[in-house]
Design a protein around this motif. Structure first.
Motif, PDB file in Angstrom:
ATOM      1  N   ASP A 176     -15.892 -38.151 -10.566  1.00  0.00           N
ATOM      2  CA  ASP A 176     -16.709 -37.625  -9.467  1.00  0.00           C
ATOM      3  C   ASP A 176     -18.138 -37.448  -9.964  1.00  0.00           C
ATOM      4  O   ASP A 176     -18.516 -36.400 -10.469  1.00  0.00           O
ATOM      5  CB  ASP A 176     -16.137 -36.293  -8.977  1.00  0.00           C
ATOM      6  N   LYS A 179     -20.688 -34.572  -9.233  1.00  0.00           N
ATOM      7  CA  LYS A 179     -20.544 -33.311  -9.958  1.00  0.00           C
ATOM      8  C   LYS A 179     -20.983 -33.430 -11.417  1.00  0.00           C
ATOM      9  O   LYS A 179     -20.910 -32.457 -12.172  1.00  0.00           O
ATOM     10  CB  LYS A 179     -19.098 -32.826  -9.882  1.00  0.00           C
ATOM     11  N   ASP A 180     -21.398 -34.622 -11.820  1.00  0.00           N
ATOM     12  CA  ASP A 180     -21.794 -34.853 -13.213  1.00  0.00           C
ATOM     13  C   ASP A 180     -23.258 -34.449 -13.401  1.00  0.00           C
ATOM     14  O   ASP A 180     -24.161 -35.059 -12.827  1.00  0.00           O
ATOM     15  CB  ASP A 180     -21.602 -36.321 -13.580  1.00  0.00           C
ATOM     16  N   THR A 181     -23.492 -33.417 -14.214  1.00  0.00           N
ATOM     17  CA  THR A 181     -24.849 -32.911 -14.445  1.00  0.00           C
ATOM     18  C   THR A 181     -25.399 -33.331 -15.799  1.00  0.00           C
ATOM     19  O   THR A 181     -26.440 -32.835 -16.223  1.00  0.00           O
ATOM     20  CB  THR A 181     -24.859 -31.375 -14.356  1.00  0.00           C
ATOM     21  N   SER A 299     -14.876 -29.525 -22.992  1.00  0.00           N
ATOM     22  CA  SER A 299     -15.700 -28.515 -22.314  1.00  0.00           C
ATOM     23  C   SER A 299     -17.180 -28.668 -22.642  1.00  0.00           C
ATOM     24  O   SER A 299     -18.038 -28.275 -21.846  1.00  0.00           O
ATOM     25  CB  SER A 299     -15.227 -27.111 -22.700  1.00  0.00           C
ATOM     26  N   SER A 305     -19.802 -34.888 -17.899  1.00  0.00           N
ATOM     27  CA  SER A 305     -19.555 -33.473 -17.620  1.00  0.00           C
ATOM     28  C   SER A 305     -18.074 -33.252 -17.295  1.00  0.00           C
ATOM     29  O   SER A 305     -17.461 -34.058 -16.590  1.00  0.00           O
ATOM     30  CB  SER A 305     -20.382 -33.000 -16.419  1.00  0.00           C
ATOM     31  N   GLU A 307     -16.870 -31.345 -15.226  1.00  0.00           N
ATOM     32  CA  GLU A 307     -16.752 -31.267 -13.771  1.00  0.00           C
ATOM     33  C   GLU A 307     -16.632 -32.648 -13.123  1.00  0.00           C
ATOM     34  O   GLU A 307     -16.191 -32.770 -11.981  1.00  0.00           O
ATOM     35  CB  GLU A 307     -17.970 -30.546 -13.182  1.00  0.00           C
ATOM     36  N   CYS A 308     -17.035 -33.673 -13.860  1.00  0.00           N
ATOM     37  CA  CYS A 308     -16.916 -35.054 -13.380  1.00  0.00           C
ATOM     38  C   CYS A 308     -15.507 -35.589 -13.599  1.00  0.00           C
ATOM     39  O   CYS A 308     -14.986 -36.338 -12.775  1.00  0.00           O
ATOM     40  CB  CYS A 308     -17.941 -35.928 -14.097  1.00  0.00           C
ATOM     41  N   ILE A 310     -12.516 -33.658 -14.315  1.00  0.00           N
ATOM     42  CA  ILE A 310     -11.414 -32.812 -13.843  1.00  0.00           C
ATOM     43  C   ILE A 310     -10.920 -33.179 -12.441  1.00  0.00           C
ATOM     44  O   ILE A 310      -9.707 -33.142 -12.182  1.00  0.00           O
ATOM     45  CB  ILE A 310     -11.826 -31.327 -13.909  1.00  0.00           C
ATOM     46  N   PRO A 311     -11.803 -33.561 -11.485  1.00  0.00           N
ATOM     47  CA  PRO A 311     -11.334 -33.850 -10.126  1.00  0.00           C
ATOM     48  C   PRO A 311     -10.273 -34.941 -10.021  1.00  0.00           C
ATOM     49  O   PRO A 311      -9.613 -35.047  -8.975  1.00  0.00           O
ATOM     50  CB  PRO A 311     -12.621 -34.257  -9.397  1.00  0.00           C
TER      51      PRO A 311
END
Length: 363
Positions: A176, A179-181, A299, A305, A307-308, A310-311
């Motif tokens: 995703d 969501k990748d920062t 982490s 990231s 957050e990229c 995990i989805p």
């Protein structure tokens, strides 16, 4: 507090030390045979610059786990980061645990390959290699284990050819991108891939060198060479440093067509998560994936990231799925003491449980 003069002198000294360290690195690289990818293996296929490696088991073949493991790395850099040195070899650890391990070496594309896309790399090449492993091992299905971009490609393949996949293991996959920062994501979302590829054909390796330097300009571009000077008497440190340095600069070009898709469809369009990415004429729907999934994330990953990645667990339909997050960075997941002591034992335990279930089904 430091005066301006003191700060100027510190910066000047650091620059001098950096230049000395860089020159020392170049000298050591010339003088030493930097060995990488040394785990014993046979090359069982070579075609269009792509190779399939089969690692030699260290236990009796009849005691190997029944589902072969195909490891897919990214098209960026070379596969041997997963076999960098004996005491931190990702594939070496899996072999010692009794798995039948294969590795995809994507090779280096040439100018003639500029039109290759994911249709070619996944729908043609990876599918051919999967079939070769199935024929060679006698297994109906394989385990796909993909790292970074290789994880994303393994996911795409599973959605396309799920009937050939028993288990899916992904390590820091790009999923995703909204969501990748990370700096990587921000750069990918801002570059003009079409203009670059229309100019060069393939993405030149030199672009990737500069790209990596931009991510951590001081730690990766300056201080690591100063640190080398401070550890020249430590033979183990120096040998490890040279292996990583070899890997960092052993960067292949990337096929132009695939690079455009990676930037425009995955990073800018986020089409994979939206269910709009098309591969070999088929819309890739993550919800269609039902095979057991182990998704491994770092982490402190500065390249992808968490957050990229995990989805993925939220989008697949697999009833048997697990997410593991480790307190390390991107490379730490596959080439560190943590990887050897924690990550790989858990991967092995998870895969053994799937092999046991498979044996029960066969009986």
């Amino acid at each position: 507090m430091y005066s301006y003069a003191m700060l100027a002198q510190m910066i000047s000294d650091s620059i001098v030390r950096y230049q000395e360290g860089l020159m020392k690195t170049q000298e050591l690289m010339r003088k030493n045979d930097v060995s990488v990818g040394s785990t014993p293996h046979d090359v069982i296929y070579v075609g269009r610059k792509i190779r399939l490696l089969h690692y030699k088991p260290v236990i009796d073949a009849k005691n190997l786990h029944p589902i072969p493991v195909i490891v897919t790395y990214a098209l960026i850099n070379k596969y041997y980061i997963l076999d960098l040195q004996e005491d931190r070899s990702f594939v070496g650890n899996l072999i010692k645990q009794g798995f039948d391990v294969y590795m995809v070496d994507w090779g280096t594309p040439e100018p003639i390959d500029k039109h290759l896309t994911f249709d070619d790399y996944i729908g043609r090449y990876l599918d051919r290699l999967v079939d070769m492993v199935r024929d060679r091992s006698g297994a109906e299905k394989v385990t796909l284990l993909g790292y970074c971009q290789g994880g994303t490609m393994s996911i795409m393949y599973t959605a396309l050819k799920q009937e050939k996949v028993a288990n899916l293991v992904t390590i820091a996959p790009v999923i995703d991108t909204e969501k990748d920062t990370s700096v990587v994501a921000n750069l990918c979302k801002s570059i003009d891939a079409d203009r670059i590829i229309d100019t060069y054909g393939n993405l030149p390796a030199e672009f990737l060198h500069r790209f990596y330097m931009m991510l951590k300009p001081f730690s990766q571009g300056m201080y690591k060479y100063i640190n080398l000077l401070d550890n020249l008497d430590d033979e183990y440190f120096v040998s490890n440093f040279l292996r990583v340095e070899k890997w960092l600069f052993d960067t292949p070009a990337i096929a132009g067509g695939l690079f455009k898709q990676w930037i425009n469809d995955i990073y800018k369009g986020n089409l994979l998560v939206k269910g709009k990415f098309v591969l070999c004429g088929k819309r890739i729907d993550l919800k269609s994936i039902e095979v057991p999934l182990l998704n491994i994330v770092a982490s402190d990953d500065h390249l992808v990231s968490p957050e990229c990645s995990i989805p993925l667990n939220y989008h697949v339909s697999s009833e048997d799925k697990m997410l593991r997050v480790y307190n390390c960075g991107h490379i730490g997941l596959i080439a560190s003491k943590l990887s050897q002591s924690k990550v790989l034992p858990e991967v092995g335990k998870w895969l053994r449980s799937k092999s046991s279930k498979r044996l029960e089904q066969i009986r």
